[in-house]
Design an enzyme around this catalytic site. Structure first.
Site, PDB file in Angstrom:
ATOM      1  N   TYR A  20      -1.087  -1.116  10.608  1.00 40.20           N
ATOM      2  CA  TYR A  20      -1.396  -1.696   9.298  1.00 40.20           C
ATOM      3  C   TYR A  20      -0.253  -1.407   8.315  1.00 40.20           C
ATOM      4  O   TYR A  20       0.269  -2.302   7.644  1.00 40.20           O
ATOM      5  CB  TYR A  20      -2.726  -1.132   8.764  1.00 40.20           C
TER       6      TYR A  20
ATOM      7  N   LYS B  74       2.711  -3.890   6.271  1.00 38.84           N
ATOM      8  CA  LYS B  74       3.069  -3.884   4.836  1.00 38.84           C
ATOM      9  C   LYS B  74       4.576  -3.667   4.668  1.00 38.84           C
ATOM     10  O   LYS B  74       5.222  -4.324   3.847  1.00 38.84           O
ATOM     11  CB  LYS B  74       2.291  -2.784   4.095  1.00 38.84           C
TER      12      LYS B  74
ATOM     13  N   SER C 199       0.839  -1.204   0.000  1.00 41.85           N
ATOM     14  CA  SER C 199       0.000   0.000   0.000  1.00 41.85           C
ATOM     15  C   SER C 199       0.869   1.247   0.000  1.00 41.85           C
ATOM     16  O   SER C 199       1.969   1.248   0.593  1.00 41.85           O
ATOM     17  CB  SER C 199      -0.865  -0.017   1.258  1.00 41.85           C
TER      18      SER C 199
HETATM   19  P1  NAD Z   1     -10.528  -7.435   1.339  1.00 43.20           P
HETATM   20  O1  NAD Z   1     -10.679  -7.430   2.820  1.00 43.20           O
HETATM   21  O2  NAD Z   1     -11.718  -7.212   0.515  1.00 43.20           O
HETATM   22  O3  NAD Z   1      -9.841  -8.792   0.860  1.00 43.20           O
HETATM   23  C1  NAD Z   1      -8.933  -9.511   1.681  1.00 43.20           C
HETATM   24  C2  NAD Z   1      -9.401 -10.958   1.691  1.00 43.20           C
HETATM   25  O4  NAD Z   1      -8.519 -11.726   2.504  1.00 43.20           O
HETATM   26  C3  NAD Z   1     -10.809 -11.106   2.288  1.00 43.20           C
HETATM   27  O5  NAD Z   1     -11.593 -11.890   1.422  1.00 43.20           O
HETATM   28  C4  NAD Z   1     -10.564 -11.815   3.625  1.00 43.20           C
HETATM   29  O6  NAD Z   1     -11.650 -12.648   3.964  1.00 43.20           O
HETATM   30  C5  NAD Z   1      -9.290 -12.586   3.337  1.00 43.20           C
HETATM   31  N1  NAD Z   1      -8.461 -12.868   4.515  1.00 43.20           N
HETATM   32  C6  NAD Z   1      -8.098 -12.032   5.514  1.00 43.20           C
HETATM   33  N2  NAD Z   1      -7.322 -12.693   6.397  1.00 43.20           N
HETATM   34  C7  NAD Z   1      -7.184 -13.960   5.938  1.00 43.20           C
HETATM   35  C8  NAD Z   1      -6.514 -15.110   6.409  1.00 43.20           C
HETATM   36  N3  NAD Z   1      -5.828 -15.113   7.564  1.00 43.20           N
HETATM   37  N4  NAD Z   1      -6.575 -16.237   5.685  1.00 43.20           N
HETATM   38  C9  NAD Z   1      -7.290 -16.293   4.529  1.00 43.20           C
HETATM   39  N5  NAD Z   1      -7.956 -15.235   4.041  1.00 43.20           N
HETATM   40  C10 NAD Z   1      -7.899 -14.076   4.741  1.00 43.20           C
HETATM   41  O7  NAD Z   1      -9.396  -6.362   1.002  1.00 43.20           O
HETATM   42  P2  NAD Z   1      -8.940  -5.810  -0.402  1.00 43.20           P
HETATM   43  O8  NAD Z   1      -9.359  -4.394  -0.480  1.00 43.20           O
HETATM   44  O9  NAD Z   1      -9.304  -6.730  -1.470  1.00 43.20           O
HETATM   45  O10 NAD Z   1      -7.367  -5.815  -0.196  1.00 43.20           O
HETATM   46  C11 NAD Z   1      -6.577  -6.898  -0.621  1.00 43.20           C
HETATM   47  C12 NAD Z   1      -5.147  -6.643  -0.195  1.00 43.20           C
HETATM   48  O11 NAD Z   1      -4.712  -5.420  -0.763  1.00 43.20           O
HETATM   49  C13 NAD Z   1      -4.948  -6.514   1.311  1.00 43.20           C
HETATM   50  O12 NAD Z   1      -3.750  -7.146   1.672  1.00 43.20           O
HETATM   51  C14 NAD Z   1      -4.867  -5.027   1.526  1.00 43.20           C
HETATM   52  O13 NAD Z   1      -4.104  -4.701   2.650  1.00 43.20           O
HETATM   53  C15 NAD Z   1      -4.196  -4.572   0.239  1.00 43.20           C
HETATM   54  N6  NAD Z   1      -4.499  -3.178  -0.079  1.00 43.20           N
HETATM   55  C16 NAD Z   1      -5.801  -2.786  -0.234  1.00 43.20           C
HETATM   56  C17 NAD Z   1      -6.096  -1.455  -0.485  1.00 43.20           C
HETATM   57  C18 NAD Z   1      -7.521  -0.983  -0.640  1.00 43.20           C
HETATM   58  O14 NAD Z   1      -7.754   0.221  -0.588  1.00 43.20           O
HETATM   59  N7  NAD Z   1      -8.500  -1.848  -0.836  1.00 43.20           N
HETATM   60  C19 NAD Z   1      -5.053  -0.518  -0.608  1.00 43.20           C
HETATM   61  C20 NAD Z   1      -3.745  -0.965  -0.474  1.00 43.20           C
HETATM   62  C21 NAD Z   1      -3.465  -2.295  -0.217  1.00 43.20           C
HETATM   63  C1  UD1 Z   2      -6.780   5.274   3.853  1.00 46.25           C
HETATM   64  C2  UD1 Z   2      -5.757   4.945   4.898  1.00 46.25           C
HETATM   65  C3  UD1 Z   2      -4.561   4.336   4.206  1.00 46.25           C
HETATM   66  C4  UD1 Z   2      -4.983   3.073   3.464  1.00 46.25           C
HETATM   67  C5  UD1 Z   2      -6.107   3.405   2.494  1.00 46.25           C
HETATM   68  C6  UD1 Z   2      -6.643   2.115   1.940  1.00 46.25           C
HETATM   69  C7  UD1 Z   2      -6.073   6.460   6.789  1.00 46.25           C
HETATM   70  C8  UD1 Z   2      -5.545   7.640   7.503  1.00 46.25           C
HETATM   71  N1  UD1 Z   2      -5.397   6.147   5.644  1.00 46.25           N
HETATM   72  O1  UD1 Z   2      -6.200   6.130   2.896  1.00 46.25           O
HETATM   73  O2  UD1 Z   2      -3.552   4.007   5.144  1.00 46.25           O
HETATM   74  O3  UD1 Z   2      -3.901   2.530   2.735  1.00 46.25           O
HETATM   75  O4  UD1 Z   2      -7.164   4.083   3.188  1.00 46.25           O
HETATM   76  O5  UD1 Z   2      -7.661   2.342   1.063  1.00 46.25           O
HETATM   77  O6  UD1 Z   2      -7.031   5.833   7.191  1.00 46.25           O
HETATM   78  N2  UD1 Z   2     -12.636  11.220   3.476  1.00 46.25           N
HETATM   79  C9  UD1 Z   2     -13.693  12.013   3.854  1.00 46.25           C
HETATM   80  N3  UD1 Z   2     -14.769  11.418   4.435  1.00 46.25           N
HETATM   81  C10 UD1 Z   2     -14.837  10.070   4.668  1.00 46.25           C
HETATM   82  C11 UD1 Z   2     -13.761   9.260   4.270  1.00 46.25           C
HETATM   83  C12 UD1 Z   2     -12.654   9.879   3.689  1.00 46.25           C
HETATM   84  O7  UD1 Z   2     -13.657  13.223   3.678  1.00 46.25           O
HETATM   85  O8  UD1 Z   2     -15.857   9.606   5.209  1.00 46.25           O
HETATM   86  C13 UD1 Z   2     -11.482  11.843   2.804  1.00 46.25           C
HETATM   87  C14 UD1 Z   2     -10.162  11.656   3.540  1.00 46.25           C
HETATM   88  O9  UD1 Z   2      -9.956  12.681   4.467  1.00 46.25           O
HETATM   89  C15 UD1 Z   2      -9.169  11.666   2.366  1.00 46.25           C
HETATM   90  C16 UD1 Z   2      -9.967  11.067   1.196  1.00 46.25           C
HETATM   91  O10 UD1 Z   2     -11.334  11.203   1.551  1.00 46.25           O
HETATM   92  O11 UD1 Z   2      -8.859  12.994   2.016  1.00 46.25           O
HETATM   93  C17 UD1 Z   2      -9.658   9.598   0.964  1.00 46.25           C
HETATM   94  O12 UD1 Z   2      -9.822   8.887   2.189  1.00 46.25           O
HETATM   95  P1  UD1 Z   2      -9.758   7.283   2.262  1.00 46.25           P
HETATM   96  O13 UD1 Z   2     -10.663   6.708   1.244  1.00 46.25           O
HETATM   97  O14 UD1 Z   2      -9.976   6.896   3.684  1.00 46.25           O
HETATM   98  O15 UD1 Z   2      -8.293   6.923   1.803  1.00 46.25           O
HETATM   99  P2  UD1 Z   2      -6.885   7.425   2.387  1.00 46.25           P
HETATM  100  O16 UD1 Z   2      -7.030   8.351   3.523  1.00 46.25           O
HETATM  101  O17 UD1 Z   2      -6.080   7.892   1.239  1.00 46.25           O
END
Ligand code: NAD
Ligand code: UD1
Length: 335
Positions: A148, A152, A124
């Site tokens: 978190y 990573k 991330s």
């Molecule tokens: P998500 O929660 O939708 O998907 C993660 C999946 O992993 C889920 O289906 C959950 O049930 C499964 N899981 C969790 N722990 C487990 C375990 N111990 N064993 C087996 N399965 C397990 O999340 P996502 O948004 O799809 O994210 C996927 C990956 O990408 C994560 O590692 C997350 O940290 C990373 N990531 C996501 C975002 C985002 O904004 N969505 C941003 C940056 C990084």
């Molecule tokens: C957040 C996490 C980041 C993580 C990412 C995953 C925090 C501080 N950061 O990022 O570590 O990797 O999610 O997707 O939690 N906002 C509003 N109202 C809301 C929600 C968000 O105004 O109800 C604004 C926030 O202030 C920000 C933008 O929307 O400016 C995006 O927010 P968000 O979707 O939570 O993502 P990040 O903060 O970038």
């Protein structure tokens, strides 16, 4: 290739699974369904019209992992399984270290046992902390500010050491900026479990009338309109980058870390304006004080992704919002 996706019924994993199924690959999905639903497996089969194997499996349970590896013998693991809430990670850090870090160490140990040498890992942009310059490239200092983000960072280091420990091992770290949007079918997207902390899932809740208004955290940032600016990238563009990473693994790459973002930043108010164009009505909001730990702007430098993955963005903000609305409408109707 035989590809194992961990966390494959989750938001990003399910989109990547569809892209993998559209290629000439064998797929196995494992998940413990802690943040997803088993129904996603059926939806993936309907959308792709392809069969694949799956198992309920927790990566913390090594015996279960061994069972999956002995059944499927994967050549590549695309690793999504993990917890992802910044807030919970501050409340229950040990659970985050156990699930994300110990779980991944288990996975790597079983990969070693079965001579599986290739991994693509979801990291991330949160590892960068508060950016010192923009757009943020992969050489930017790493300074995560919550448990978190630290999981990573630790995992990135572990995967680098793992790659270097054996001449056959390869790891690709993908650092996602803000993945949003949903599949064009409207059948899969981000599941609204609990009260969302992130912007798009909360907006989805307002559109579904679950919440009366969006709280915008901060109107006094040094940005174009005072609200936070982020690099929102369509989950399908994220998914495509994983398929291209499979090709990169076939080259002599050893360990690479690559940003996945669009290189373009949008403010919260700009996002609301885009949704208004599609919905033909405004999304109600109230300005609230800044959220702890938030930064003004985060935008990716995506030159490395374009060059190494031979990849580019296909979906703009309008497409992101359209696909989000289609998913919300389908979901609200229980499809
Ligand atoms: P998500 O929660 O939708 O998907 C993660 C999946 O992993 C889920 O289906 C959950 O049930 C499964 N899981 C969790 N722990 C487990 C375990 N111990 N064993 C087996 N399965 C397990 O999340 P996502 O948004 O799809 O994210 C996927 C990956 O990408 C994560 O590692 C997350 O940290 C990373 N990531 C996501 C975002 C985002 O904004 N969505 C941003 C940056 C990084
Ligand atoms: C957040 C996490 C980041 C993580 C990412 C995953 C925090 C501080 N950061 O990022 O570590 O990797 O999610 O997707 O939690 N906002 C509003 N109202 C809301 C929600 C968000 O105004 O109800 C604004 C926030 O202030 C920000 C933008 O929307 O400016 C995006 O927010 P968000 O979707 O939570 O993502 P990040 O903060 O970038």
């Amino acid at each position: 290739m035989r590809i194992l996706i961990t966390g494959g019924t989750g938001y990003i994993g399910s989109h990547v699974a569809l892209n993998v199924l559209s290629g000439n690959h064998d797929l196995f999905i494992l998940d413990n369904y802690s943040n997803s639903s088993k129904d996603v497996l059926t939806k993936l089969k309907i959308i792709s019209n392809r069969e694949f194997q799956s198992a309920e499996c927790d990566i913390k349970n090594k015996d279960n992992l061994i069972k999956v590896f002995s059944d499927f013998n994967p050549e590549v693991v695309i690793h999504f399984a993990g917890f992802k809430s910044v807030n919970y990670s501050i409340k229950v850090p040990l659970s985050y270290y156990s699930n994300n870090v110990s779980g991944t160490i288990n996975l790597l140990e079983v990969m070693d046992q079965y001579n599986c040498n290739n991994i693509i890992f979801s990291s991330s942009a949160t590892v960068y902390g508060a950016p010192e310059y923009l757009p943020c490239d992969e050489k930017h200092k790493i300074a995560p500010i919550n448990p978190y983000g630290k999981t990573k960072f630790f995992l990135e280091e572990i995967l680098k050491d793992w790659a270097m420990s054996n001449s056959q091992n390869r790891s690709i770290i993908l650092r996602y900026f803000n993945p949003v949007g949903a599949h064009k079918s409207g059948m899969i997207g981000e599941l609204p479990i609990g009260t969302p902390n992130n912007l798009f899932p909360y907006i989805a809740g307002v559109i579904r009338n679950k919440y009366d208004y969006l709280s915008i955290y901060g109107d006094d940032y040094n940005t174009k309109d005072g609200t936070g600016v982020r690099d929102y990238i369509h989950v399908e563009d994220i998914a495509m980058a994983h398929v291209n990473s499979l090709n990169l693994l076939k080259t002599n790459v050893k360990h690479e870390t690559i940003n996945l973002g669009t290189g373009i930043g949008f403010s919260v108010l700009e996002i609301l304006t885009e949704f208004k164009k599609i919905l033909k009505k405004p999304i109600p909001f109230k300005f609230k004080p800044r959220r702890n730990g938030d930064i003004a702007t985060l935008i990716a430098d995506n030159k490395k992704a374009k060059l190494m993955l031979k990849w580019d963005i296909k979906n703009d903000l309008n497409q992101i919002c359209k696909d989000t609305v289609r998913w919300i409408n389908n979901y609200s109707h229980g499809k």
